[in-house]
Design a protein around this motif. Sequence first.
Motif, PDB file in Angstrom:
ATOM      1  N   PHE A  87      33.976 -73.832  26.434  1.00 23.05           N
ATOM      2  CA  PHE A  87      34.161 -73.697  27.875  1.00 23.05           C
ATOM      3  C   PHE A  87      33.402 -74.784  28.635  1.00 23.05           C
ATOM      4  O   PHE A  87      33.773 -75.125  29.764  1.00 23.05           O
ATOM      5  CB  PHE A  87      33.712 -72.311  28.343  1.00 23.05           C
ATOM      6  CG  PHE A  87      34.829 -71.314  28.425  1.00 23.05           C
ATOM      7  CD1 PHE A  87      35.065 -70.605  29.589  1.00 23.05           C
ATOM      8  CD2 PHE A  87      35.649 -71.081  27.336  1.00 23.05           C
ATOM      9  CE1 PHE A  87      36.101 -69.687  29.677  1.00 23.05           C
ATOM     10  CE2 PHE A  87      36.686 -70.168  27.404  1.00 23.05           C
ATOM     11  CZ  PHE A  87      36.913 -69.468  28.573  1.00 23.05           C
ATOM     12  N   ASP A 114      38.675 -69.360  32.819  1.00 24.48           N
ATOM     13  CA  ASP A 114      39.806 -69.351  31.896  1.00 24.48           C
ATOM     14  C   ASP A 114      41.148 -69.214  32.610  1.00 24.48           C
ATOM     15  O   ASP A 114      42.168 -69.717  32.130  1.00 24.48           O
ATOM     16  CB  ASP A 114      39.646 -68.243  30.847  1.00 24.48           C
ATOM     17  CG  ASP A 114      39.194 -66.936  31.439  1.00 24.48           C
ATOM     18  OD1 ASP A 114      38.037 -66.853  31.871  1.00 24.48           O
ATOM     19  OD2 ASP A 114      39.999 -65.993  31.459  1.00 24.48           O
ATOM     20  N   TYR A 138      42.058 -72.710  33.552  1.00 27.30           N
ATOM     21  CA  TYR A 138      42.388 -73.518  32.377  1.00 27.30           C
ATOM     22  C   TYR A 138      43.769 -73.153  31.834  1.00 27.30           C
ATOM     23  O   TYR A 138      44.545 -74.029  31.432  1.00 27.30           O
ATOM     24  CB  TYR A 138      41.330 -73.334  31.283  1.00 27.30           C
ATOM     25  CG  TYR A 138      39.909 -73.441  31.784  1.00 27.30           C
ATOM     26  CD1 TYR A 138      39.578 -74.284  32.846  1.00 27.30           C
ATOM     27  CD2 TYR A 138      38.883 -72.696  31.204  1.00 27.30           C
ATOM     28  CE1 TYR A 138      38.274 -74.377  33.311  1.00 27.30           C
ATOM     29  CE2 TYR A 138      37.580 -72.794  31.661  1.00 27.30           C
ATOM     30  CZ  TYR A 138      37.285 -73.613  32.719  1.00 27.30           C
ATOM     31  OH  TYR A 138      35.996 -73.689  33.179  1.00 27.30           O
ATOM     32  N   ILE A 139      44.080 -71.842  31.816  1.00 28.51           N
ATOM     33  CA  ILE A 139      45.396 -71.398  31.336  1.00 28.51           C
ATOM     34  C   ILE A 139      46.488 -71.857  32.292  1.00 28.51           C
ATOM     35  O   ILE A 139      47.571 -72.287  31.875  1.00 28.51           O
ATOM     36  CB  ILE A 139      45.413 -69.863  31.167  1.00 28.51           C
ATOM     37  CG1 ILE A 139      44.488 -69.454  30.005  1.00 28.51           C
ATOM     38  CG2 ILE A 139      46.828 -69.354  30.909  1.00 28.51           C
ATOM     39  CD1 ILE A 139      44.278 -67.959  29.880  1.00 28.51           C
ATOM     40  N   ARG A 198      47.023 -63.316  33.152  1.00 31.25           N
ATOM     41  CA  ARG A 198      45.572 -63.286  32.970  1.00 31.25           C
ATOM     42  C   ARG A 198      44.891 -62.838  34.266  1.00 31.25           C
ATOM     43  O   ARG A 198      44.002 -61.991  34.254  1.00 31.25           O
ATOM     44  CB  ARG A 198      45.076 -64.678  32.564  1.00 31.25           C
ATOM     45  CG  ARG A 198      43.566 -64.863  32.613  1.00 31.25           C
ATOM     46  CD  ARG A 198      42.853 -63.877  31.749  1.00 31.25           C
ATOM     47  NE  ARG A 198      41.424 -64.105  31.682  1.00 31.25           N
ATOM     48  CZ  ARG A 198      40.534 -63.190  31.339  1.00 31.25           C
ATOM     49  NH1 ARG A 198      40.924 -61.967  31.041  1.00 31.25           N
ATOM     50  NH2 ARG A 198      39.251 -63.475  31.290  1.00 31.25           N
ATOM     51  N   ASN A 248      30.849 -66.593  30.128  1.00 26.32           N
ATOM     52  CA  ASN A 248      31.738 -67.559  30.777  1.00 26.32           C
ATOM     53  C   ASN A 248      31.731 -67.443  32.300  1.00 26.32           C
ATOM     54  O   ASN A 248      32.486 -68.128  32.982  1.00 26.32           O
ATOM     55  CB  ASN A 248      33.174 -67.360  30.267  1.00 26.32           C
ATOM     56  CG  ASN A 248      33.709 -65.967  30.566  1.00 26.32           C
ATOM     57  OD1 ASN A 248      32.966 -64.999  30.578  1.00 26.32           O
ATOM     58  ND2 ASN A 248      35.006 -65.858  30.786  1.00 26.32           N
ATOM     59  N   ILE A 263      40.488 -65.069  26.636  1.00 29.19           N
ATOM     60  CA  ILE A 263      39.448 -66.072  26.414  1.00 29.19           C
ATOM     61  C   ILE A 263      39.818 -66.941  25.209  1.00 29.19           C
ATOM     62  O   ILE A 263      39.611 -68.165  25.213  1.00 29.19           O
ATOM     63  CB  ILE A 263      38.080 -65.393  26.222  1.00 29.19           C
ATOM     64  CG1 ILE A 263      37.648 -64.728  27.540  1.00 29.19           C
ATOM     65  CG2 ILE A 263      37.028 -66.403  25.768  1.00 29.19           C
ATOM     66  CD1 ILE A 263      36.364 -63.943  27.448  1.00 29.19           C
ATOM     67  N   ALA A 303      42.290 -69.368  26.324  1.00 29.40           N
ATOM     68  CA  ALA A 303      41.645 -70.447  27.082  1.00 29.40           C
ATOM     69  C   ALA A 303      41.044 -71.490  26.151  1.00 29.40           C
ATOM     70  O   ALA A 303      41.107 -72.691  26.425  1.00 29.40           O
ATOM     71  CB  ALA A 303      40.570 -69.872  28.008  1.00 29.40           C
ATOM     72  N   CYS A 359      43.244 -74.062  24.931  1.00 26.64           N
ATOM     73  CA  CYS A 359      43.468 -75.175  25.871  1.00 26.64           C
ATOM     74  C   CYS A 359      42.718 -76.435  25.451  1.00 26.64           C
ATOM     75  O   CYS A 359      43.139 -77.548  25.815  1.00 26.64           O
ATOM     76  CB  CYS A 359      43.014 -74.774  27.274  1.00 26.64           C
ATOM     77  SG  CYS A 359      43.968 -73.430  28.012  1.00 26.64           S
TER      78      CYS A 359
END
Length: 508
Positions: free
Chosen positions: A104, A117, A120-121, A133, A255, A405, A408, A411
């Motif tokens: 992360f 996350d 990021y997603i 999410r 996170n 998570i 994520a 990613c």
Amino acid sequence: MSETKEYSPIPTAENVEEGIKSSPSSVNEPLNGVKGSSKMSDDIVCLKPKMSLLNGCTVIVGSIIGSGIFVSPKGVLKSTGSVGLSLVVWVACGIYSLIGAYCFAELGCMITKSGADYAYIMESFGSFMGFLRLWVECIIVRPCSQAIVARTFAIYILKPLFPDCDPPEAATGYLAVVCIGLLTFVNCWDVKWSTRVQDFFTYGKLLALAFIIGTGIYQISLGHTEHYNFDNSETKITKIAASFYSGLFAYNGWNYLNFVIEELKEPHKNLPKAIYISCILVTVVYTMTIVAFHSTLSVPELLASNAVAVTYAEKVSSLLAYTMPVFVAMSTFGGVNGILFTSSRLFYSGAEYNQMPQLLSMIQVKHHTPVPAVIAMCLLSLVYLLFKDIYALMDYVGFSTWLAIGLAVVCVPYLRWKRPDLARPIKVPLFYPILYIAATVFIIVVPIIEDPVSTGFGLIMILSGVPVYLLFIAWKNKPLFFQRFIYQITITLQKLFVVVPSEKAQDM
């Protein structure tokens, strides 16, 4: 006709569809606020980087250490069967969390947007996956978690007044409401106030755990080591995998600093430092706390306890037995603040991506805080306080949290492949995300075999976001009357809270 049009909040359908950008000045002015005024950069209405490295560490530590370490030991021990194996699981959960946090760190320094996350997603896999999410986390997991921790705070703060019985249900409910309401005010008023609260109560909960660890070391020095063994260890792989849910519940929150990265000073430098310091500190503290518990409590004694820290304190010292509920209450109060502070930024991020009402992405003009997002989180949490058995609800969606998570973390290699041009101040060796993804698959898939019913309910909750997405996000050409209705509500609440769109977001 011209006069009527001048004062109409929505002169055309196009203006509604484009939001406030092409509205007449008489209506557009309260929405855009100070935009266009000649103000100094310090007066720009947006989320500002006010958090230091120390604040970042206390946000992570304060968010992780809540009620989990005081309730999870029983769940881990029940699924592992022995003290030795439970300690292995606690350390493994800490290492797993640290690896995830390391991944992360790359994502947070590469995509410097609040939302962690979810952001990021969204950037990697698009709107639909991102919304699912957001839906589960904002509507169920976060407010439900906050309600649980607030109720735990109320129970422990009232414990000295009801030493021989459980506190009345009404009293705990009202006190939980007061806890959430007070911290909502603090988070609306000033970011510095909320970080100071987080700092203070983080030190308080570390002090409480230091007392437990210190007395445990003293007990061990007296020769009380008979409970440290692997006798009766669980050998069924599904049971051992299930124990990670309880352990990871206690570690949940590593996170959370990524959710507020826009408010962290020098994030490229301070984010990874805060993550490493906090995760290592929490892993050591948690492991030593479990060691301390078992210096006095046997396996049957711990499994029979619903308040492990209080049971431990009662056996060690009468003074510690009296003060321990206060320390646990401090820990949970700080936990509520950490959840509220970071979760409101998730609402804010969702609104910035146009997947939540526009109002939730607005900032209070004077205090520079996301007041509508904080209040939304507060109201949802109060709703969940009405439910008696919200713990079962958390069990249903627990696996989806780690699924998200894990997605994520996917990613990291995905963006290495699709977007090699992105700046990466921190570049994680691919071994770590691959290891984390493999461990996540184990943690998610194996317990499905053990408890398919809970998994089924969890999937239903996730999929409940699909019709919401189709109706409110995918469907673009909504009727004019509906757009007018939403627009009027936004204007009214905006005036009530004195909030405007983030000027930083407008400039982008």
